[in-house]
Design an enzyme around this catalytic site. Sequence first.
Site, PDB file in Angstrom:
ATOM      1  N   ARG A  78     -10.731   0.115  14.443  1.00 44.71           N
ATOM      2  CA  ARG A  78     -10.330   0.955  13.321  1.00 44.71           C
ATOM      3  C   ARG A  78     -11.064   0.535  12.057  1.00 44.71           C
ATOM      4  O   ARG A  78     -11.760   1.323  11.443  1.00 44.71           O
ATOM      5  CB  ARG A  78      -8.809   0.872  13.136  1.00 44.71           C
ATOM      6  CG  ARG A  78      -8.263   1.871  12.155  1.00 44.71           C
ATOM      7  CD  ARG A  78      -6.771   1.740  11.961  1.00 44.71           C
ATOM      8  NE  ARG A  78      -6.398   0.497  11.296  1.00 44.71           N
ATOM      9  CZ  ARG A  78      -5.193   0.261  10.790  1.00 44.71           C
ATOM     10  NH1 ARG A  78      -4.239   1.175  10.890  1.00 44.71           N
ATOM     11  NH2 ARG A  78      -4.933  -0.892  10.197  1.00 44.71           N
ATOM     12  N   TYR A 119      17.240  29.963   9.409  1.00 41.08           N
ATOM     13  CA  TYR A 119      16.049  30.689   9.858  1.00 41.08           C
ATOM     14  C   TYR A 119      16.003  30.807  11.375  1.00 41.08           C
ATOM     15  O   TYR A 119      16.293  29.837  12.089  1.00 41.08           O
ATOM     16  CB  TYR A 119      14.779  29.953   9.404  1.00 41.08           C
ATOM     17  CG  TYR A 119      14.456  30.150   7.950  1.00 41.08           C
ATOM     18  CD1 TYR A 119      14.241  31.430   7.431  1.00 41.08           C
ATOM     19  CD2 TYR A 119      14.346  29.058   7.095  1.00 41.08           C
ATOM     20  CE1 TYR A 119      13.935  31.607   6.092  1.00 41.08           C
ATOM     21  CE2 TYR A 119      14.040  29.224   5.758  1.00 41.08           C
ATOM     22  CZ  TYR A 119      13.838  30.501   5.256  1.00 41.08           C
ATOM     23  OH  TYR A 119      13.530  30.675   3.944  1.00 41.08           O
ATOM     24  N   MET A 123      12.900  24.345   3.553  1.00 39.80           N
ATOM     25  CA  MET A 123      12.112  23.600   2.568  1.00 39.80           C
ATOM     26  C   MET A 123      12.997  22.753   1.647  1.00 39.80           C
ATOM     27  O   MET A 123      12.701  21.590   1.376  1.00 39.80           O
ATOM     28  CB  MET A 123      11.278  24.574   1.730  1.00 39.80           C
ATOM     29  CG  MET A 123      10.297  23.881   0.804  1.00 39.80           C
ATOM     30  SD  MET A 123       9.404  25.022  -0.242  1.00 39.80           S
ATOM     31  CE  MET A 123       8.422  25.911   0.953  1.00 39.80           C
ATOM     32  N   LYS A 145       0.844  -1.206   0.000  1.00 38.03           N
ATOM     33  CA  LYS A 145       0.000   0.000   0.000  1.00 38.03           C
ATOM     34  C   LYS A 145       0.878   1.253   0.000  1.00 38.03           C
ATOM     35  O   LYS A 145       2.081   1.166   0.283  1.00 38.03           O
ATOM     36  CB  LYS A 145      -0.907  -0.026   1.228  1.00 38.03           C
ATOM     37  CG  LYS A 145      -0.162   0.015   2.557  1.00 38.03           C
ATOM     38  CD  LYS A 145      -1.085  -0.281   3.738  1.00 38.03           C
ATOM     39  CE  LYS A 145      -0.324  -0.254   5.042  1.00 38.03           C
ATOM     40  NZ  LYS A 145      -1.123  -0.792   6.172  1.00 38.03           N
TER      41      LYS A 145
HETATM   42  C1  LIG Z   1      -0.415  -1.802   6.841  1.00 41.28           C
HETATM   43  C2  LIG Z   1      -1.066  -3.074   7.200  1.00 41.28           C
HETATM   44  C3  LIG Z   1      -0.314  -4.262   7.232  1.00 41.28           C
HETATM   45  C4  LIG Z   1       1.192  -4.278   7.145  1.00 41.28           C
HETATM   46  O1  LIG Z   1       1.697  -3.790   8.374  1.00 41.28           O
HETATM   47  P1  LIG Z   1       3.239  -3.685   8.703  1.00 41.28           P
HETATM   48  O2  LIG Z   1       3.276  -3.270  10.135  1.00 41.28           O
HETATM   49  O3  LIG Z   1       3.789  -2.632   7.804  1.00 41.28           O
HETATM   50  O4  LIG Z   1       3.852  -5.012   8.463  1.00 41.28           O
HETATM   51  C5  LIG Z   1      -1.005  -5.455   7.425  1.00 41.28           C
HETATM   52  N1  LIG Z   1      -2.357  -5.464   7.599  1.00 41.28           N
HETATM   53  C6  LIG Z   1      -3.097  -4.333   7.617  1.00 41.28           C
HETATM   54  C7  LIG Z   1      -4.566  -4.417   7.825  1.00 41.28           C
HETATM   55  C8  LIG Z   1      -2.483  -3.098   7.420  1.00 41.28           C
HETATM   56  O5  LIG Z   1      -3.210  -1.973   7.442  1.00 41.28           O
END
Ligand SMILES: *Cc1c(COP(=O)(O)O)cnc(C)c1O
Length: 344
Positions: A128, A242, A290, A33
């Site tokens: 969640r 800065y 930046m 992802k």
């Molecule tokens: C992001 C995610 C993972 C992978 O998690 P890592 O801690 O990066 O290994 C697995 N399952 C779900 C549902 C996630 O959101």
Amino acid sequence: MSTATLTIDLPAIVANWRALDGMTACETSAVIKADAYGLGAAKVGLALARAGVRQFFVAQAEEGVTLRRALGPGPVINVFSGHMPGDADMIRAADLVPMINSVDQLLLHVESLPGHPFGIQLDTGMNRLGMEPAEWSALRDIALAQRPTLVISHLACADEPDHPMNAEQLSTFEEMTAGIGAPRSLAATGGTLLGKAYHFDLCRPGVGLYGGLPFVDAAPVVRLDVPVIQVREVMPGESVGYGGAFVARRPTQVATIAAGYADGLIRAMGAEATLTHEGHRLPVVGRVSMDLITVDVSALSEVPEHLELIGRHQSVDTVAGFAGTIGYEILTSLGARYDRVYLT
Ligand SMILES: *Cc1c(COP(=O)(O)O)cnc(C)c1O
């Protein structure tokens, strides 16, 4: 050129996947992802598919479409956010498998794409994403009759092996999935490291593939070399950057390097951060701007063309620590301006 170079070691990602896969007796997928945690989902996905990964996870259907284009037909692409309104065409065309999170998503899915594969995401305490126990018991028989390809849940505290929530979520997951017949998956990177009880039929590591904690033994994957644009001598009493945030107490050689918060090197890392050159640690002085960072290079007899921020001497998690954040956030923030070099 004043572009920093981000080197991404694809064989190291494959080696990390093999190492995690070797810790389990089950199948190991890959979570790619957020553009493979900022490292490039197409390149990372292809390298892993060639190494034998048969299942991938992305967060959104759009990411799945991009990944399908890169991988072609074959590998399973699962979508954590499930089936959202407007997703049906993408799910069908790119042959994605949504992880259904609610009754509403299940209805939407079976009405818009009858017979199209789906998985189920259960909430075992993280609060969640996924169906909670009450919702699941009402829906279970109907959902199982449609033969989900996978049933998953996610651990909230897997990076802390002694946290009581791990065992609580494990037992909730076991209760919710007892006797279902469908393949089950609970573990991300942290859960994979917790041991066999957490593995079920499929593990889903993400960050460990990219060299991040909690996979302590991961091979480093990312190197970030930032060009030095200019070097100057700053006299005692003079300030740098800065707000005049750094004031020299002795004559100080200051190198100005070509990256800043617009490249994901967040301003919060300022006071704590170091860069490295051949193992020498060189403190950042003054505020991160930046496009520029100023570094005390007085310890070097000769100033090199580049300084290293992330690499063998300083991991992604070390750099995250400078800013009080986690490796995941540093990786996914790595900027679009870098010259990206892939080792193959
Ligand atoms: C992001 C995610 C993972 C992978 O998690 P890592 O801690 O990066 O290994 C697995 N399952 C779900 C549902 C996630 O959101």
